[in-house]
Structures are given as structure tokens and as C-alpha cells.
Design a protein around this motif. Sequence first.
Motif, PDB file in Angstrom:
ATOM      1  N   ALA A  64       0.832  -1.208   0.000  1.00  0.00           N
ATOM      2  CA  ALA A  64       0.000   0.000   0.000  1.00  0.00           C
ATOM      3  C   ALA A  64       0.864   1.255   0.000  1.00  0.00           C
ATOM      4  CB  ALA A  64      -0.929  -0.010   1.208  1.00  0.00           C
ATOM      5  N   LEU A  65       1.950   1.250   0.773  1.00  0.00           N
ATOM      6  CA  LEU A  65       2.855   2.391   0.819  1.00  0.00           C
ATOM      7  C   LEU A  65       3.563   2.595  -0.520  1.00  0.00           C
ATOM      8  CD1 LEU A  65       4.452   1.911   4.364  1.00  0.00           C
ATOM      9  CD2 LEU A  65       2.779   3.639   3.679  1.00  0.00           C
ATOM     10  N   GLU A  66       3.941   1.495  -1.160  1.00  0.00           N
ATOM     11  CA  GLU A  66       4.594   1.583  -2.465  1.00  0.00           C
ATOM     12  C   GLU A  66       3.649   2.171  -3.502  1.00  0.00           C
ATOM     13  OE1 GLU A  66       5.838  -2.376  -3.227  1.00  0.00           O
ATOM     14  OE2 GLU A  66       7.664  -2.238  -2.023  1.00  0.00           O
ATOM     15  N   GLU A  67       2.385   1.735  -3.472  1.00  0.00           N
ATOM     16  CA  GLU A  67       1.403   2.255  -4.422  1.00  0.00           C
ATOM     17  C   GLU A  67       1.139   3.742  -4.179  1.00  0.00           C
ATOM     18  OE1 GLU A  67      -2.000  -0.217  -3.990  1.00  0.00           O
ATOM     19  OE2 GLU A  67      -1.161  -1.861  -5.179  1.00  0.00           O
ATOM     20  N   ARG A  68       1.100   4.146  -2.896  1.00  0.00           N
ATOM     21  CA  ARG A  68       0.892   5.555  -2.576  1.00  0.00           C
ATOM     22  C   ARG A  68       2.064   6.407  -3.075  1.00  0.00           C
ATOM     23  NH1 ARG A  68       1.723   7.471   3.402  1.00  0.00           N
ATOM     24  NH2 ARG A  68       3.841   7.182   2.602  1.00  0.00           N
ATOM     25  N   ASP A  69       3.289   5.929  -2.848  1.00  0.00           N
ATOM     26  CA  ASP A  69       4.468   6.671  -3.290  1.00  0.00           C
ATOM     27  C   ASP A  69       4.504   6.781  -4.807  1.00  0.00           C
ATOM     28  OD1 ASP A  69       5.197   6.924  -0.666  1.00  0.00           O
ATOM     29  OD2 ASP A  69       6.647   5.269  -0.693  1.00  0.00           O
ATOM     30  N   GLU A  70       4.112   5.699  -5.479  1.00  0.00           N
ATOM     31  CA  GLU A  70       4.097   5.718  -6.940  1.00  0.00           C
ATOM     32  C   GLU A  70       3.065   6.717  -7.462  1.00  0.00           C
ATOM     33  OE1 GLU A  70       3.451   2.593 -10.682  1.00  0.00           O
ATOM     34  OE2 GLU A  70       3.412   1.879  -8.609  1.00  0.00           O
ATOM     35  N   ALA A  71       1.893   6.742  -6.820  1.00  0.00           N
ATOM     36  CA  ALA A  71       0.840   7.684  -7.224  1.00  0.00           C
ATOM     37  C   ALA A  71       1.285   9.127  -6.997  1.00  0.00           C
ATOM     38  CB  ALA A  71      -0.447   7.388  -6.455  1.00  0.00           C
ATOM     39  N   ASP A  72       1.948   9.380  -5.864  1.00  0.00           N
ATOM     40  CA  ASP A  72       2.437  10.727  -5.564  1.00  0.00           C
ATOM     41  C   ASP A  72       3.483  11.161  -6.590  1.00  0.00           C
ATOM     42  OD1 ASP A  72       0.792  10.810  -3.391  1.00  0.00           O
ATOM     43  OD2 ASP A  72       2.342  10.359  -1.914  1.00  0.00           O
ATOM     44  N   ALA A  73       4.363  10.237  -6.958  1.00  0.00           N
ATOM     45  CA  ALA A  73       5.407  10.559  -7.930  1.00  0.00           C
ATOM     46  C   ALA A  73       4.796  10.873  -9.294  1.00  0.00           C
ATOM     47  CB  ALA A  73       6.397   9.400  -8.043  1.00  0.00           C
ATOM     48  N   ASN A  74       3.789  10.097  -9.691  1.00  0.00           N
ATOM     49  CA  ASN A  74       3.133  10.340 -10.980  1.00  0.00           C
ATOM     50  C   ASN A  74       2.399  11.677 -10.977  1.00  0.00           C
ATOM     51  OD1 ASN A  74       4.011   7.895 -12.014  1.00  0.00           O
ATOM     52  ND2 ASN A  74       2.176   6.785 -11.415  1.00  0.00           N
ATOM     53  N   ALA A  75       1.743  11.991  -9.850  1.00  0.00           N
ATOM     54  CA  ALA A  75       1.015  13.260  -9.752  1.00  0.00           C
ATOM     55  C   ALA A  75       1.983  14.445  -9.820  1.00  0.00           C
ATOM     56  CB  ALA A  75       0.217  13.302  -8.449  1.00  0.00           C
ATOM     57  N   GLU A  76       3.129  14.317  -9.145  1.00  0.00           N
ATOM     58  CA  GLU A  76       4.130  15.391  -9.166  1.00  0.00           C
ATOM     59  C   GLU A  76       4.700  15.580 -10.569  1.00  0.00           C
ATOM     60  OE1 GLU A  76       8.349  16.599  -6.947  1.00  0.00           O
ATOM     61  OE2 GLU A  76       7.278  14.753  -6.422  1.00  0.00           O
ATOM     62  N   LYS A  77       4.947  14.467 -11.260  1.00  0.00           N
ATOM     63  CA  LYS A  77       5.472  14.530 -12.622  1.00  0.00           C
ATOM     64  C   LYS A  77       4.464  15.197 -13.556  1.00  0.00           C
ATOM     65  CE  LYS A  77       7.351  11.587 -16.297  1.00  0.00           C
ATOM     66  NZ  LYS A  77       7.671  10.191 -16.683  1.00  0.00           N
TER      67      LYS A  77
END
Length: 208
Positions: free
Chosen positions: A80-93
Motif C-alpha cells: 500500500a505504501l509503495e502504491e501511494r508513493d508511486e501515485a504521488d510521484a506520478n502526480a508530481e510529474k
Amino acid sequence: TAATRAFAVDFGPRQALLRCATGDPSETAQFRLQRDYTPCCPAVLGGSATRPTATMADAAGPPPRGKNLLKVADAMKKRALEERDEADANAEKKQKTLAAIAREFICPITHELPIKPVTAEDGKIYEEKAIREWFSKKDGAPTSPSTGAVIGTKLFPAPQARNTIEALIQSGAIAGEIAEAWKQKLEDEKEVKETRAMAGGGDGEAMY
């Protein structure tokens, strides 16, 4: 009955022993344990050797306990933490990409998003009113506000830029002061158009 017993699940000795040791109420486990272990250890079990029907829960085996449950929970939390970090990174990009697009539409003269964008001969987008004033006030040959190079004064309407700016602001991709300033200019433009329309229709008060 004989038909029911035909579908009974035959547990292995080790599983049956574990079930009895943990207080499993299933008599199927007790039957198998009695059958396999009573000859060497008669005191292990007593009672009837009747073999009852096993339930689906018996066949599935006991649920994970103790350390196994903790491992499963930790793995789920980590995922769940990995998916959250990935989503945050995509949103920032995505936000950085949109910000870069927005910068391409900012008028170099007003430093704001244009309401009526035009493209000059230097390839840059300007607010039409601002670039026309720039050319009219410039002494000598007209130059580019962006590069300083001498350019012609021909301007090209850029409706695609206007549509893109409007879509980005309405979606929230462009926000903050720059978006609010654009919205205010849009309202001012609308009021001016309405006033001119009323004046053209014979409304004398609209002229003052």
C-alpha cells in the motif's frame, strides 16, 4: 449415512494431531488421529472410531496465525505504501509537465496568461493588445520582446492556445494567482462586450 461418509475428508496424521492439540472440534481429525496413533499411544484419544463428515472449513485447513498473520499484514502495508508513493510521484510529474506547458503560454510582456493570444513572427505567444502596444511605442524597427531581434509586425491568431489555457484552468491543472488573474480578465472582457452590444442597440446609458 454411508453416502455422507463417502465425501468425508481424510486428514493426514500430522494435521489431525495439530487439530486435536489446538482444540479443533472436528471429529474427523480425532478419527484419523485415533486410527494412526492409538496403536502406539492408546492414551492419546478415547471415544468412538466413527468417521463423521468433514466440513469445507475442515478441508481448507486452519487460518494463518501468529507470525504468519503479521507477515501478511506487513506485506500488505508495504504494498500500500509503495502504491501511494508511486501515485504521488506520478502526480508530481504530471503537475510539472502541466506547469511547463502553462509557461509556454505566458505573455512575455504582461507575464500573464493571454485572453486573446496571438503568435508573433518570433514564434512566441503574446496578448494581442500588449504586443500591438509594444510595436506602436517602439522607436525604429520593431523588435521581439523576447529576443530583441528585429521582426515583422504581422500577428497570427492562436485560438488553440486560448482553448488549451481555458481547459487547463477549468480542470484545475493551472491554479493560483495566475489562474485567478486570467479569470478576472475574462470577466472584464465579457462585460466590455456586453456594454458594446447594449450601446450598439441604442442603449444610451451603456455609453457612459
